[in-house]
Scaffold this active site. Structure first.
Site, PDB file in Angstrom:
ATOM      1  N   SER A 149       0.834  -1.195   0.000  1.00 10.86           N
ATOM      2  CA  SER A 149       0.000   0.000   0.000  1.00 10.86           C
ATOM      3  C   SER A 149       0.870   1.247   0.000  1.00 10.86           C
ATOM      4  O   SER A 149       1.994   1.248   0.539  1.00 10.86           O
ATOM      5  CB  SER A 149      -0.862  -0.029   1.261  1.00 10.86           C
ATOM      6  OG  SER A 149      -1.389   1.239   1.520  1.00 10.86           O
ATOM      7  N   TYR A 198      -2.128  -1.252  10.753  1.00 10.88           N
ATOM      8  CA  TYR A 198      -2.332  -1.751   9.392  1.00 10.88           C
ATOM      9  C   TYR A 198      -1.128  -1.401   8.514  1.00 10.88           C
ATOM     10  O   TYR A 198      -0.528  -2.266   7.864  1.00 10.88           O
ATOM     11  CB  TYR A 198      -3.618  -1.167   8.785  1.00 10.88           C
ATOM     12  CG  TYR A 198      -3.718  -1.407   7.298  1.00 10.88           C
ATOM     13  CD1 TYR A 198      -4.015  -2.671   6.802  1.00 10.88           C
ATOM     14  CD2 TYR A 198      -3.471  -0.384   6.372  1.00 10.88           C
ATOM     15  CE1 TYR A 198      -4.074  -2.904   5.429  1.00 10.88           C
ATOM     16  CE2 TYR A 198      -3.531  -0.605   5.010  1.00 10.88           C
ATOM     17  CZ  TYR A 198      -3.839  -1.864   4.547  1.00 10.88           C
ATOM     18  OH  TYR A 198      -3.877  -2.097   3.189  1.00 10.88           O
ATOM     19  N   LYS A 229       1.974  -3.805   6.709  1.00 17.94           N
ATOM     20  CA  LYS A 229       2.383  -3.838   5.298  1.00 17.94           C
ATOM     21  C   LYS A 229       3.894  -3.597   5.187  1.00 17.94           C
ATOM     22  O   LYS A 229       4.584  -4.264   4.416  1.00 17.94           O
ATOM     23  CB  LYS A 229       1.627  -2.772   4.497  1.00 17.94           C
ATOM     24  CG  LYS A 229       0.140  -3.047   4.352  1.00 17.94           C
ATOM     25  CD  LYS A 229      -0.113  -4.240   3.460  1.00 17.94           C
ATOM     26  CE  LYS A 229      -1.572  -4.604   3.350  1.00 17.94           C
ATOM     27  NZ  LYS A 229      -1.830  -5.917   2.762  1.00 17.94           N
TER      28      LYS A 229
HETATM   29  N1  LIG Z   1      -8.802  -1.660  -0.977  1.00 14.61           N
HETATM   30  C1  LIG Z   1      -7.809  -0.805  -0.801  1.00 14.61           C
HETATM   31  O1  LIG Z   1      -8.019   0.405  -0.826  1.00 14.61           O
HETATM   32  C2  LIG Z   1      -6.403  -1.299  -0.591  1.00 14.61           C
HETATM   33  C3  LIG Z   1      -5.332  -0.391  -0.661  1.00 14.61           C
HETATM   34  C4  LIG Z   1      -4.029  -0.861  -0.456  1.00 14.61           C
HETATM   35  C5  LIG Z   1      -3.810  -2.203  -0.176  1.00 14.61           C
HETATM   36  N2  LIG Z   1      -4.866  -3.052  -0.086  1.00 14.61           N
HETATM   37  C6  LIG Z   1      -4.609  -4.452   0.233  1.00 14.61           C
HETATM   38  O2  LIG Z   1      -5.075  -5.268  -0.819  1.00 14.61           O
HETATM   39  C7  LIG Z   1      -5.547  -6.527  -0.326  1.00 14.61           C
HETATM   40  C8  LIG Z   1      -6.947  -6.769  -0.825  1.00 14.61           C
HETATM   41  O3  LIG Z   1      -7.777  -5.689  -0.436  1.00 14.61           O
HETATM   42  P1  LIG Z   1      -9.344  -5.683  -0.687  1.00 14.61           P
HETATM   43  O4  LIG Z   1      -9.753  -4.257  -0.731  1.00 14.61           O
HETATM   44  O5  LIG Z   1      -9.680  -6.577  -1.807  1.00 14.61           O
HETATM   45  O6  LIG Z   1      -9.832  -6.300   0.688  1.00 14.61           O
HETATM   46  P2  LIG Z   1     -10.995  -7.377   0.974  1.00 14.61           P
HETATM   47  O7  LIG Z   1     -11.212  -7.376   2.440  1.00 14.61           O
HETATM   48  O8  LIG Z   1     -12.157  -7.123   0.095  1.00 14.61           O
HETATM   49  O9  LIG Z   1     -10.297  -8.736   0.514  1.00 14.61           O
HETATM   50  C9  LIG Z   1      -9.437  -9.456   1.347  1.00 14.61           C
HETATM   51  C10 LIG Z   1      -9.881 -10.903   1.308  1.00 14.61           C
HETATM   52  O10 LIG Z   1      -9.000 -11.678   2.138  1.00 14.61           O
HETATM   53  C11 LIG Z   1      -9.775 -12.601   2.887  1.00 14.61           C
HETATM   54  N3  LIG Z   1      -8.976 -12.921   4.070  1.00 14.61           N
HETATM   55  C12 LIG Z   1      -8.628 -12.107   5.108  1.00 14.61           C
HETATM   56  N4  LIG Z   1      -7.856 -12.764   5.978  1.00 14.61           N
HETATM   57  C13 LIG Z   1      -7.696 -14.027   5.504  1.00 14.61           C
HETATM   58  C14 LIG Z   1      -6.991 -15.182   5.951  1.00 14.61           C
HETATM   59  N5  LIG Z   1      -6.327 -15.164   7.103  1.00 14.61           N
HETATM   60  N6  LIG Z   1      -7.037 -16.302   5.206  1.00 14.61           N
HETATM   61  C15 LIG Z   1      -7.749 -16.337   4.032  1.00 14.61           C
HETATM   62  N7  LIG Z   1      -8.437 -15.281   3.563  1.00 14.61           N
HETATM   63  C16 LIG Z   1      -8.407 -14.135   4.282  1.00 14.61           C
HETATM   64  C17 LIG Z   1     -11.089 -11.877   3.158  1.00 14.61           C
HETATM   65  O11 LIG Z   1     -12.161 -12.753   3.413  1.00 14.61           O
HETATM   66  C18 LIG Z   1     -11.294 -11.104   1.851  1.00 14.61           C
HETATM   67  O12 LIG Z   1     -12.031 -11.874   0.922  1.00 14.61           O
HETATM   68  C19 LIG Z   1      -5.431  -6.437   1.198  1.00 14.61           C
HETATM   69  O13 LIG Z   1      -4.229  -7.061   1.590  1.00 14.61           O
HETATM   70  C20 LIG Z   1      -5.363  -4.949   1.449  1.00 14.61           C
HETATM   71  O14 LIG Z   1      -4.662  -4.644   2.636  1.00 14.61           O
HETATM   72  C21 LIG Z   1      -6.152  -2.635  -0.295  1.00 14.61           C
END
Ligand SMILES: NC(=O)c1ccc[n+]([C@@H]2O[C@H](COP(=O)([O-])OP(=O)(O)OC[C@H]3O[C@@H](n4cnc5c(N)ncnc54)[C@H](O)[C@@H]3O)[C@@H](O)[C@H]2O)c1
Length: 337
Positions: free
Chosen positions: A124, A149, A153
């Site tokens: 991120s 958080y 990362k």
């Molecule tokens: N959405 C954003 O703005 C953003 C920005 C920067 C980074 N990210 C990173 O990108 C990744 C995906 O983000 P997103 O927005 O799709 O989030 P999201 O919560 O929609 O998707 C994450 C998925 O991981 C699953 N999950 C969580 N812990 C788990 C575990 N221990 N075992 C198996 N599955 C697990 C959840 O059920 C979910 O389906 C994350 O790592 C997040 O930190 C997201």
């Protein structure tokens, strides 16, 4: 050979799974559904005519991982699984470190045991920290993060960097996302936050669809043009394409770091006004106090991904608004109907 996608039932994961399938990749999704719904898979099948293999399980379950790696021939892993709510991470930091850091360690141990050493990690822009100058460039050092958080990362980035230094067979892409919004143009998959949305666009679209009364804009006295925070919003389909492009970078060993953003900052107020203009739907808003930890403005220098991966965000802000609204208005209650 298949790509294992952890967290592939989530917001960015589902869009990436679709783009991988469209590129002819075989996909296996591992997700514990803690922040997502099983219903995404029939939607993915509707879009691409292929149902990806889904395993309900946790990345911290080593036995489950070992079984997956021994049952299928997996070439690389795209690792989205993790917890992502910045505010919540300060209330339950141990859950965040356990899931995001320990979970990644266990995943990497299982990968190493299976001889799978290609990994794309969801990092991120937050790792640049509180004091980095804009635009953020990949060669800047990681900075001081203001919440667990962000710290999780940054820790995982360090772990993966050390891993690559210790074993030259590993290749890892650290993709630093800026602010993904929007949805698949079919309106079949999109962002479906549980409870009160933490991010701007789902909040705007839930107000527009009548699920919430009004939008609170946190802070109107930032040192920006209109006083509201500025972020680099990119279409989630562009972000998904960025993962497909980054798979090719894994042919070269070592750590590869890429910003995935548009390179432009847009203010919260501009976002609200553009949404209203594009959809014709009113979004009442009020100003509230600044939210702790929010930075005034940041955006990406996105030139490295373009130069090295041939990737660039191509969807427009209007596309982002139209696609968000199609998803939200067709699915007022998300995947629950
Ligand atoms: N959405 C954003 O703005 C953003 C920005 C920067 C980074 N990210 C990173 O990108 C990744 C995906 O983000 P997103 O927005 O799709 O989030 P999201 O919560 O929609 O998707 C994450 C998925 O991981 C699953 N999950 C969580 N812990 C788990 C575990 N221990 N075992 C198996 N599955 C697990 C959840 O059920 C979910 O389906 C994350 O790592 C997040 O930190 C997201």
């Amino acid at each position: 050979m298949a790509v294992l996608v952890t967290g592939g039932a989530g917001y960015i994961g589902t869009h990436t799974v679709v783009q991988l399938i469209e590129q002819g990749e075989k996909v296996i999704v591992l997700d514990n559904l803690c922040n997502s719904s099983r219903d995404v898979f029939s939607r993915i099948e509707k879009i691409c005519g292929v149902l990806p293999t889904f395993i309900e399980g946790d990345i911290r379950n080593r036995e489950c991982l070992d079984k997956i790696f021994s049952a299928s021939s997996i070439d690389s892993v795209i690792h989205f699984a993790g917890l992502k709510a910045v505010g919540e991470s300060s209330q339950i930091p141990l859950d965040y470190y356990q899931n995001n850091v320990c979970g990644t360690l266990i995943l990497c141990e299982a990968m190493a045991a299976a001889g799978v050493k290609k990994l794309i990690f969801s990092s991120s822009a937050t790792v640049y920290g509180e004091d980095a100058p804009v635009p953020y460039e990949e060669n800047m050092p990681r900075g001081k993060t203001s919440n667990p958080y962000g710290a999780s990362k940054a820790m995982v980035e360090q772990v993966l960097t050390d891993l690559c230094a210790s074993d030259p067979e590993w290749s890892v892409a650290l993709l630093r996302y800026f602010n993904p919004i929007g949805a698949h143009p079919t309106g079949l998959i999109g962002e479906d936050p549980k409870g009160i949305p933490n991010n701007l666009m789902p909040f705007i679209s839930q107000v527009a669809v009548g699920k919430r009364k009004e939008l609170s804009i946190f802070g109107d006295d930032y040192p920006t043009e209109d006083g509201t925070c500025e972020r680099d919003y990119l279409h989630v389909m562009d972000l998904a394409d960025g993962h497909v492009s980054a798979l090719s970078s894994l042919d070269e060993n070592g750590v590869h770091i890429y910003n995935l953003g548009t390179g432009n900052g847009l203010s919260v107020l501009e976002m609200v006004k553009t949404f209203m203009r594009i959809t014709g739907v009113d979004v009442p808003y009020t100003f509230a106090d600044r939210r702790e930890g929010d930075l005034p403005a940041f955006w990406a220098d996105a030139s490295k991904a373009e130069k090295e991966l041939g990737w660039r965000a191509t969807r427009t802000l209007d596309d982002m608004m139209e696609d968000t609204w199609r998803w939200q208005s067709n699915n007022p209650n998300g995947y629950e109907g």
